[in-house]
Design a protein around this motif. Structure first.
Motif, PDB file in Angstrom:
ATOM      1  N   ILE A  66       0.838  -1.202   0.000  1.00  0.00           N
ATOM      2  CA  ILE A  66       0.000   0.000   0.000  1.00  0.00           C
ATOM      3  C   ILE A  66       0.873   1.252   0.000  1.00  0.00           C
ATOM      4  O   ILE A  66       1.899   1.311   0.680  1.00  0.00           O
ATOM      5  CB  ILE A  66      -0.924   0.037   1.237  1.00  0.00           C
ATOM      6  N   LEU A  67       0.452   2.243  -0.775  1.00  0.00           N
ATOM      7  CA  LEU A  67       1.070   3.570  -0.731  1.00  0.00           C
ATOM      8  C   LEU A  67       0.026   4.553  -0.232  1.00  0.00           C
ATOM      9  O   LEU A  67      -1.119   4.529  -0.681  1.00  0.00           O
ATOM     10  CB  LEU A  67       1.578   3.988  -2.106  1.00  0.00           C
ATOM     11  N   PHE A  68       0.416   5.409   0.705  1.00  0.00           N
ATOM     12  CA  PHE A  68      -0.503   6.437   1.187  1.00  0.00           C
ATOM     13  C   PHE A  68       0.241   7.756   1.324  1.00  0.00           C
ATOM     14  O   PHE A  68       1.471   7.801   1.327  1.00  0.00           O
ATOM     15  CB  PHE A  68      -1.129   6.041   2.534  1.00  0.00           C
ATOM     16  N   SER A  69      -0.517   8.827   1.430  1.00  0.00           N
ATOM     17  CA  SER A  69       0.072  10.159   1.503  1.00  0.00           C
ATOM     18  C   SER A  69       0.032  10.713   2.917  1.00  0.00           C
ATOM     19  O   SER A  69      -1.010  10.655   3.588  1.00  0.00           O
ATOM     20  CB  SER A  69      -0.675  11.113   0.564  1.00  0.00           C
ATOM     21  N   PHE A  70       1.161  11.265   3.347  1.00  0.00           N
ATOM     22  CA  PHE A  70       1.196  11.904   4.667  1.00  0.00           C
ATOM     23  C   PHE A  70       0.223  13.073   4.725  1.00  0.00           C
ATOM     24  O   PHE A  70      -0.295  13.395   5.799  1.00  0.00           O
ATOM     25  CB  PHE A  70       2.614  12.384   4.990  1.00  0.00           C
ATOM     26  N   ALA A  71      -0.026  13.715   3.587  1.00  0.00           N
ATOM     27  CA  ALA A  71      -0.946  14.861   3.563  1.00  0.00           C
ATOM     28  C   ALA A  71      -2.310  14.484   4.139  1.00  0.00           C
ATOM     29  O   ALA A  71      -3.000  15.317   4.726  1.00  0.00           O
ATOM     30  CB  ALA A  71      -1.097  15.379   2.139  1.00  0.00           C
ATOM     31  N   ALA A  72      -2.706  13.216   3.975  1.00  0.00           N
ATOM     32  CA  ALA A  72      -4.001  12.760   4.486  1.00  0.00           C
ATOM     33  C   ALA A  72      -3.937  12.474   5.979  1.00  0.00           C
ATOM     34  O   ALA A  72      -4.970  12.424   6.648  1.00  0.00           O
ATOM     35  CB  ALA A  72      -4.448  11.506   3.737  1.00  0.00           C
ATOM     36  N   CYS A  73      -2.731  12.262   6.495  1.00  0.00           N
ATOM     37  CA  CYS A  73      -2.556  11.944   7.912  1.00  0.00           C
ATOM     38  C   CYS A  73      -2.233  13.165   8.751  1.00  0.00           C
ATOM     39  O   CYS A  73      -2.248  13.094   9.990  1.00  0.00           O
ATOM     40  CB  CYS A  73      -1.426  10.928   8.080  1.00  0.00           C
ATOM     41  N   GLN A  74      -1.914  14.245   8.088  1.00  0.00           N
ATOM     42  CA  GLN A  74      -1.479  15.444   8.800  1.00  0.00           C
ATOM     43  C   GLN A  74      -2.528  15.881   9.814  1.00  0.00           C
ATOM     44  O   GLN A  74      -3.713  15.956   9.511  1.00  0.00           O
ATOM     45  CB  GLN A  74      -1.210  16.578   7.808  1.00  0.00           C
ATOM     46  N   GLY A  75      -2.091  16.137  11.023  1.00  0.00           N
ATOM     47  CA  GLY A  75      -3.016  16.590  12.051  1.00  0.00           C
ATOM     48  C   GLY A  75      -3.531  15.479  12.941  1.00  0.00           C
ATOM     49  O   GLY A  75      -4.208  15.731  13.937  1.00  0.00           O
ATOM     50  N   GLY A  76      -3.203  14.233  12.593  1.00  0.00           N
ATOM     51  CA  GLY A  76      -3.620  13.113  13.429  1.00  0.00           C
ATOM     52  C   GLY A  76      -5.108  12.831  13.328  1.00  0.00           C
ATOM     53  O   GLY A  76      -5.729  13.048  12.283  1.00  0.00           O
ATOM     54  N   ILE A  78      -5.885   4.766   8.728  1.00  0.00           N
ATOM     55  CA  ILE A  78      -4.888   4.500   7.685  1.00  0.00           C
ATOM     56  C   ILE A  78      -3.756   3.642   8.238  1.00  0.00           C
ATOM     57  O   ILE A  78      -3.359   2.644   7.637  1.00  0.00           O
ATOM     58  CB  ILE A  78      -4.332   5.823   7.110  1.00  0.00           C
ATOM     59  N   MET A  79      -3.246   4.014   9.410  1.00  0.00           N
ATOM     60  CA  MET A  79      -2.121   3.294   9.979  1.00  0.00           C
ATOM     61  C   MET A  79      -2.515   1.892  10.444  1.00  0.00           C
ATOM     62  O   MET A  79      -1.719   0.955  10.345  1.00  0.00           O
ATOM     63  CB  MET A  79      -1.502   4.093  11.131  1.00  0.00           C
ATOM     64  N   ASP A  80      -3.734   1.728  10.924  1.00  0.00           N
ATOM     65  CA  ASP A  80      -4.209   0.382  11.281  1.00  0.00           C
ATOM     66  C   ASP A  80      -4.233  -0.505  10.047  1.00  0.00           C
ATOM     67  O   ASP A  80      -3.934  -1.696  10.114  1.00  0.00           O
ATOM     68  CB  ASP A  80      -5.614   0.457  11.888  1.00  0.00           C
ATOM     69  N   CYS A  81      -4.580   0.095   8.927  1.00  0.00           N
ATOM     70  CA  CYS A  81      -4.679  -0.642   7.670  1.00  0.00           C
ATOM     71  C   CYS A  81      -3.299  -1.056   7.165  1.00  0.00           C
ATOM     72  O   CYS A  81      -3.059  -2.228   6.875  1.00  0.00           O
ATOM     73  CB  CYS A  81      -5.390   0.225   6.632  1.00  0.00           C
ATOM     74  N   VAL A  82      -2.387  -0.102   7.073  1.00  0.00           N
ATOM     75  CA  VAL A  82      -1.073  -0.408   6.487  1.00  0.00           C
ATOM     76  C   VAL A  82      -0.198  -1.239   7.414  1.00  0.00           C
ATOM     77  O   VAL A  82       0.775  -1.866   6.971  1.00  0.00           O
ATOM     78  CB  VAL A  82      -0.323   0.885   6.072  1.00  0.00           C
ATOM     79  N   ARG A  83      -0.535  -1.270   8.699  1.00  0.00           N
ATOM     80  CA  ARG A  83       0.251  -2.075   9.639  1.00  0.00           C
ATOM     81  C   ARG A  83      -0.452  -3.382   9.999  1.00  0.00           C
ATOM     82  O   ARG A  83      -0.063  -4.063  10.935  1.00  0.00           O
ATOM     83  CB  ARG A  83       0.554  -1.260  10.902  1.00  0.00           C
ATOM     84  N   SER A  84      -1.472  -3.740   9.197  1.00  0.00           N
ATOM     85  CA  SER A  84      -2.174  -5.010   9.411  1.00  0.00           C
ATOM     86  C   SER A  84      -1.266  -6.168   9.006  1.00  0.00           C
ATOM     87  O   SER A  84      -0.370  -5.997   8.166  1.00  0.00           O
ATOM     88  CB  SER A  84      -3.451  -5.050   8.580  1.00  0.00           C
ATOM     89  N   PRO A  85      -1.483  -7.349   9.554  1.00  0.00           N
ATOM     90  CA  PRO A  85      -0.636  -8.510   9.232  1.00  0.00           C
ATOM     91  C   PRO A  85      -0.607  -8.860   7.749  1.00  0.00           C
ATOM     92  O   PRO A  85       0.394  -9.377   7.245  1.00  0.00           O
ATOM     93  CB  PRO A  85      -1.278  -9.638  10.059  1.00  0.00           C
ATOM     94  N   TRP A  86      -1.693  -8.568   7.036  1.00  0.00           N
ATOM     95  CA  TRP A  86      -1.755  -8.925   5.613  1.00  0.00           C
ATOM     96  C   TRP A  86      -1.012  -7.940   4.716  1.00  0.00           C
ATOM     97  O   TRP A  86      -0.766  -8.224   3.549  1.00  0.00           O
ATOM     98  CB  TRP A  86      -3.210  -9.049   5.147  1.00  0.00           C
TER      99      TRP A  86
END
Length: 251
Positions: A23-33, A40-48
């Motif tokens: 998966i590729l994601f943009s920090f711009a979408a995560c900015q501000g928490g 997003i982080m739960d998704c990209v850090r999933s076991p799969w």
């Protein structure tokens, strides 16, 4: 070849259902928490998810315009650094905003990010940087990328010289990523180590349905234009098909 599927920012539930390996994601979408960042982080850090790439947000700024001052860019870089350190992000792109602040400032930002994270970023080559600059990137970095392909009128011209970039990178033992490049008919011609794409989302945007046949991707536009398309259902179908394709390339 690793195919990173992009677009998770607004589709975390669909990604959890399809389970793409990269998966590729943009920090711009995560900015501000907030909850969006958590999803997003739960998704990209999933076991799969075997690996993820974090884009700096540069493409977002070019697509939507920008009005930041240098001081605001400095604060943005500080936030990017904090995010990388908080989540121990291993693969992240530099803030390649050459056209906005100039290459010298981009290099300054890159040095700042790398010093405070203790990790190499992934530098992004653009045509304004020249041939010698790419050679220097490969000499100094273990992972580099080629930008300026997606939504670029000169993208086809850059594509013609992919072989030189790929050959030079591999000759120096450097991995190379093609940003926003997934012409599935040509991927075998251009052996990037990794690429990324949002083409799977063409369902809700353009009514395109994908099928994976004979180790190739086939896309067809709505053959029943008089019938209403369920964009969400088509997108999850396409995402699953592209996930299957990504797994087939992963060897």
């Amino acid at each position: 070849m690793r195919l990173y599927l992009a677009g998770v920012e607004q589709r975390t539930e669909q990604f959890k259902e399809a389970k793409p390996p990269y998966i590729l994601f943009s920090f711009a979408a995560c900015q501000g928490g907030g909850k969006k960042q958590e999803k997003i982080m739960d998704c990209v850090r999933s076991p799969w998810c075997k690996d993820f790439l974090c884009d700096s947000g540069a493409f977002t700024f070019f697509s939507k315009g920008h009005s930041k001052t240098l001081e605001e860019w400095d604060r943005y870089v500080d936030e990017y650094i904090d995010f990388i350190n908080t989540y121990d992000v291993h693969h992240f792109f530099e803030l390649d905003i050459d056209r906005i602040v100039g290459l010298e400032k981009v290099e300054e930002f890159r040095r700042k990010i790398e010093k405070r994270t203790g990790k190499q970023s992934i530098p992004v080559w653009h045509s304004n940087r020249g041939w010698a600059y790419f050679e220097r990137m490969c000499a100094e970095y273990s992972y580099v990328s080629i930008g300026g392909i997606a939504k670029n009128p000169n993208g086809k011209a850059i594509e013609k010289i992919f072989p030189w970039f790929i050959e030079h990178a591999h000759k120096t033992g450097t991995q190379i990523h093609g940003l926003g490049y997934t012409d599935t008919k040509k991927l075998k011609l251009y052996p990037f180590d990794s690429v990324d794409s949002t083409s799977w989302s063409s369902g809700s945007r353009y009514g395109v349905s994908f099928e994976y046949k004979g180790h190739a991707m086939c896309g067809k536009k709505n053959i029943y234009p008089d019938k209403r398309i369920d964009g969400q259902m088509l997108d999850i179908h396409n995402l699953k098909v592209w996930t299957q394709y990504a797994k087939s390339l992963d060897h």
